[in-house]
Design a protein around this motif. Structure first.
Motif, PDB file in Angstrom:
ATOM      1  N   MET A   1      12.367  44.755  12.416  1.00 24.26           N
ATOM      2  CA  MET A   1      11.738  45.020  11.142  1.00 24.26           C
ATOM      3  C   MET A   1      12.103  46.429  10.693  1.00 24.26           C
ATOM      4  O   MET A   1      11.972  47.384  11.445  1.00 24.26           O
ATOM      5  CB  MET A   1      10.222  44.877  11.278  1.00 24.26           C
ATOM      6  CG  MET A   1       9.466  45.302  10.049  1.00 24.26           C
ATOM      7  SD  MET A   1       7.697  44.969  10.057  1.00 24.26           S
ATOM      8  CE  MET A   1       7.130  45.802  11.503  1.00 24.26           C
ATOM      9  N   ASN A   2      12.568  46.545   9.473  1.00 28.17           N
ATOM     10  CA  ASN A   2      12.944  47.825   8.907  1.00 28.17           C
ATOM     11  C   ASN A   2      11.772  48.337   8.065  1.00 28.17           C
ATOM     12  O   ASN A   2      11.638  48.003   6.890  1.00 28.17           O
ATOM     13  CB  ASN A   2      14.210  47.659   8.065  1.00 28.17           C
ATOM     14  CG  ASN A   2      14.709  48.970   7.513  1.00 28.17           C
ATOM     15  OD1 ASN A   2      13.949  49.926   7.352  1.00 28.17           O
ATOM     16  ND2 ASN A   2      15.985  49.013   7.202  1.00 28.17           N
ATOM     17  N   ILE A  84     -10.796  43.233   0.273  1.00 33.68           N
ATOM     18  CA  ILE A  84      -9.866  43.297   1.392  1.00 33.68           C
ATOM     19  C   ILE A  84      -9.593  41.884   1.892  1.00 33.68           C
ATOM     20  O   ILE A  84     -10.513  41.110   2.128  1.00 33.68           O
ATOM     21  CB  ILE A  84     -10.435  44.140   2.549  1.00 33.68           C
ATOM     22  CG1 ILE A  84     -10.740  45.556   2.082  1.00 33.68           C
ATOM     23  CG2 ILE A  84      -9.462  44.150   3.719  1.00 33.68           C
ATOM     24  CD1 ILE A  84     -11.423  46.412   3.118  1.00 33.68           C
ATOM     25  N   THR A  85      -8.329  41.580   2.065  1.00 32.34           N
ATOM     26  CA  THR A  85      -7.908  40.330   2.678  1.00 32.34           C
ATOM     27  C   THR A  85      -6.591  40.584   3.393  1.00 32.34           C
ATOM     28  O   THR A  85      -6.106  41.715   3.393  1.00 32.34           O
ATOM     29  CB  THR A  85      -7.795  39.201   1.624  1.00 32.34           C
ATOM     30  OG1 THR A  85      -7.682  37.945   2.285  1.00 32.34           O
ATOM     31  CG2 THR A  85      -6.647  39.442   0.672  1.00 32.34           C
ATOM     32  N   SER A  86      -6.042  39.579   4.012  1.00 32.38           N
ATOM     33  CA  SER A  86      -4.753  39.761   4.668  1.00 32.38           C
ATOM     34  C   SER A  86      -3.764  38.743   4.117  1.00 32.38           C
ATOM     35  O   SER A  86      -4.149  37.733   3.552  1.00 32.38           O
ATOM     36  CB  SER A  86      -4.894  39.614   6.175  1.00 32.38           C
ATOM     37  OG  SER A  86      -5.348  38.315   6.510  1.00 32.38           O
ATOM     38  N   ALA A  87      -2.514  39.046   4.277  1.00 34.33           N
ATOM     39  CA  ALA A  87      -1.452  38.146   3.813  1.00 34.33           C
ATOM     40  C   ALA A  87      -0.988  37.261   4.961  1.00 34.33           C
ATOM     41  O   ALA A  87      -0.914  37.717   6.102  1.00 34.33           O
ATOM     42  CB  ALA A  87      -0.269  38.964   3.294  1.00 34.33           C
ATOM     43  N   ASN A  88      -0.680  36.012   4.648  1.00 35.50           N
ATOM     44  CA  ASN A  88      -0.146  35.125   5.668  1.00 35.50           C
ATOM     45  C   ASN A  88       1.308  35.440   5.971  1.00 35.50           C
ATOM     46  O   ASN A  88       1.794  35.190   7.068  1.00 35.50           O
ATOM     47  CB  ASN A  88      -0.283  33.670   5.235  1.00 35.50           C
ATOM     48  CG  ASN A  88      -1.731  33.223   5.255  1.00 35.50           C
ATOM     49  OD1 ASN A  88      -2.513  33.711   6.061  1.00 35.50           O
ATOM     50  ND2 ASN A  88      -2.087  32.326   4.364  1.00 35.50           N
ATOM     51  N   ALA A  89       2.010  35.965   4.969  1.00 37.69           N
ATOM     52  CA  ALA A  89       3.412  36.325   5.157  1.00 37.69           C
ATOM     53  C   ALA A  89       3.838  37.309   4.083  1.00 37.69           C
ATOM     54  O   ALA A  89       3.305  37.300   2.983  1.00 37.69           O
ATOM     55  CB  ALA A  89       4.301  35.073   5.081  1.00 37.69           C
ATOM     56  N   VAL A  90       4.785  38.161   4.410  1.00 38.33           N
ATOM     57  CA  VAL A  90       5.383  39.078   3.442  1.00 38.33           C
ATOM     58  C   VAL A  90       6.889  39.098   3.706  1.00 38.33           C
ATOM     59  O   VAL A  90       7.341  38.784   4.806  1.00 38.33           O
ATOM     60  CB  VAL A  90       4.816  40.510   3.528  1.00 38.33           C
ATOM     61  CG1 VAL A  90       3.360  40.531   3.162  1.00 38.33           C
ATOM     62  CG2 VAL A  90       5.033  41.109   4.901  1.00 38.33           C
ATOM     63  N   ALA A  91       7.645  39.452   2.684  1.00 35.32           N
ATOM     64  CA  ALA A  91       9.094  39.536   2.809  1.00 35.32           C
ATOM     65  C   ALA A  91       9.531  40.999   2.742  1.00 35.32           C
ATOM     66  O   ALA A  91       8.883  41.807   2.101  1.00 35.32           O
ATOM     67  CB  ALA A  91       9.763  38.749   1.680  1.00 35.32           C
ATOM     68  N   GLU A  92      10.633  41.312   3.392  1.00 36.75           N
ATOM     69  CA  GLU A  92      11.154  42.673   3.342  1.00 36.75           C
ATOM     70  C   GLU A  92      11.478  43.105   1.924  1.00 36.75           C
ATOM     71  O   GLU A  92      11.474  44.288   1.626  1.00 36.75           O
ATOM     72  CB  GLU A  92      12.385  42.808   4.227  1.00 36.75           C
ATOM     73  CG  GLU A  92      12.076  42.845   5.703  1.00 36.75           C
ATOM     74  CD  GLU A  92      13.296  43.127   6.544  1.00 36.75           C
ATOM     75  OE1 GLU A  92      14.442  43.055   6.042  1.00 36.75           O
ATOM     76  OE2 GLU A  92      13.111  43.398   7.744  1.00 36.75           O
ATOM     77  N   ALA A  93      11.687  42.139   1.039  1.00 35.42           N
ATOM     78  CA  ALA A  93      11.993  42.453  -0.367  1.00 35.42           C
ATOM     79  C   ALA A  93      10.749  42.890  -1.130  1.00 35.42           C
ATOM     80  O   ALA A  93      10.834  43.213  -2.311  1.00 35.42           O
ATOM     81  CB  ALA A  93      12.631  41.244  -1.047  1.00 35.42           C
ATOM     82  N   GLY A  94       9.582  42.909  -0.479  1.00 35.57           N
ATOM     83  CA  GLY A  94       8.357  43.366  -1.138  1.00 35.57           C
ATOM     84  C   GLY A  94       7.599  42.263  -1.834  1.00 35.57           C
ATOM     85  O   GLY A  94       6.862  42.503  -2.770  1.00 35.57           O
ATOM     86  N   GLN A  95       7.791  41.060  -1.390  1.00 41.44           N
ATOM     87  CA  GLN A  95       7.130  39.901  -1.998  1.00 41.44           C
ATOM     88  C   GLN A  95       6.203  39.241  -1.012  1.00 41.44           C
ATOM     89  O   GLN A  95       6.406  39.279   0.173  1.00 41.44           O
ATOM     90  CB  GLN A  95       8.163  38.889  -2.474  1.00 41.44           C
ATOM     91  CG  GLN A  95       9.160  39.506  -3.425  1.00 41.44           C
ATOM     92  CD  GLN A  95      10.425  38.678  -3.541  1.00 41.44           C
ATOM     93  OE1 GLN A  95      10.887  38.118  -2.566  1.00 41.44           O
ATOM     94  NE2 GLN A  95      10.973  38.636  -4.733  1.00 41.44           N
TER      95      GLN A  95
END
Length: 95
Positions: A1-2, A84-95
């Motif tokens: 992960m960068n 406050i919540t959490s994300a199930n997934a994120v992309a390195e592109a900021g999405q």
């Protein structure tokens, strides 16, 4: 992960970012910055595992509609100053 690429891309989309090595560091960071506020919580196993709800209730009014699903509680949580919540997934592109 960068991490630097992720930080740059998320900030390009208007998000402020912080990275933590341990969940306790993230919890303590949020507790320090969110004192004396109305806070709403979404359904999140990550927040539960962090112990964030219990830590924040010491100095805040916290509404967690997933844990206490009474009528009107979701509206109270959604209208809080901070949500406050959490994300199930994120992309390195900021999405």
């Amino acid at each position: 992960m960068n991490e630097e690429m992720i930080k740059k891309n998320f900030e390009r989309h208007g998000f402020r970012t912080r990275f933590f090595a341990h969940k306790e560091e993230a919890r303590d960071y949020l507790v320090e910055r969110l004192s004396h506020k109305g806070i709403g919580f979404g359904g999140s196993e990550a927040l539960s595992q962090m112990g964030l709800y219990e830590a924040l209730t010491r100095h805040n009014a916290v509404t967690w509609h997933h844990r206490y699903p009474a009528r009107g509680v979701r509206d109270m949580a959604n209208s809080a100053k901070v949500y406050i919540t959490s994300a199930n997934a994120v992309a390195e592109a900021g999405q």
